[in-house]
Design an enzyme around this catalytic site. Structure first.
Site, short mmCIF file in Angstrom:
data_model
loop_
_atom_site.label_atom_id
_atom_site.label_comp_id
_atom_site.label_asym_id
_atom_site.label_seq_id
_atom_site.Cartn_x
_atom_site.Cartn_y
_atom_site.Cartn_z
N MET A 154 -1.71 36.39 -5.09
CA MET A 154 -1.59 34.96 -5.33
C MET A 154 -2.83 34.24 -4.81
O MET A 154 -3.59 34.77 -4.01
CB MET A 154 -0.38 34.39 -4.59
N ALA A 155 -3.01 33.01 -5.24
CA ALA A 155 -4.13 32.19 -4.77
C ALA A 155 -4.07 32.01 -3.25
O ALA A 155 -5.10 31.91 -2.60
CB ALA A 155 -4.11 30.83 -5.46
N CYS A 156 -2.86 32.02 -2.68
CA CYS A 156 -2.70 31.85 -1.24
C CYS A 156 -3.02 33.12 -0.46
O CYS A 156 -3.05 33.11 0.76
CB CYS A 156 -1.27 31.40 -0.91
N GLY A 157 -3.24 34.22 -1.19
CA GLY A 157 -3.55 35.50 -0.55
C GLY A 157 -2.37 36.44 -0.45
O GLY A 157 -2.55 37.62 -0.18
#
Length: 181
Positions: A154-157
């Site tokens: 995800m973009a959040c890692g």
């Protein structure tokens, strides 16, 4: 070819919605986008207008309003209603029948014959949360089709299920839904 209403919620995955709008238009469909107020802070409605040569909407009131009742006009115009990316907030609103913005009022005004396709995109923890799971079950019981999110980073890692599928996969799913109509 079909007239498709594409709703985009406020998710980092909104860039894929831009690609999806472009792909559907190139495939001969007419696409009108509705961006939630928060989504319009991530990407300009003008980008969707440029990609589709159709109007893009953000609000039912104020300067961006196009007709006296945009939600009714869009519900009558659309032959398919697609929500990509669909946030936890939008899923809850659809499940509860809330109608506090253009996306949700249009969804409630749709004729029952119009396919409703929902593409969740969110952090894996959010997707697994009991309220989100309950709301997904509710919308499916109400006749919505849900395309399961992909797994990955995800973009959040974080890693896991929650990624918006690629535009080609969503477009193929839309085509199948339209063929069943």
């Amino acid at each position: 070819m079909a007239q498709i209403v594409l709703v985009s919620g406020a998710s980092v995955a909104i860039h894929k919605a831009c690609d999806l709008a472009s792909k559907l238009t190139q495939d001969g469909h007419k696409v009108r986008a509705i961006l939630t107020r928060s989504a319009a802070k991530l990407v300009s409605p003008q980008l969707f207008e440029a990609l589709t040569s159709e109007p893009a909407y953000t609000d039912e009131f104020g300067a961006t309003r196009r007709t006296a009742m945009d939600h009714i006009e869009l519900a009558k115009w659309g032959q398919c209603f697609v929500v990509a990316p669909c946030t936890a907030d939008l899923i809850a609103k659809f499940a509860l029948g809330l109608a506090d913005d253009l996306a949700t009022t249009t969804a409630l005004a749709l004729p029952t014959s119009v396919p409703r396709l929902l593409c969740p995109a969110m952090n894996p923890g959010m997707l697994a949360a009991p309220p989100v799971r309950r709301h997904l079950e509710t919308v499916q019981g109400d006749g919505w089709s849900v395309l399961s999110p992909d797994e990955g980073r995800m973009a959040c890692g974080d890693e896991g299920q929650g990624r918006l599928p690629e535009p080609q996969k969503i477009a193929a799913w839309i085509e199948k839904s339209l063929a069943r109509r």
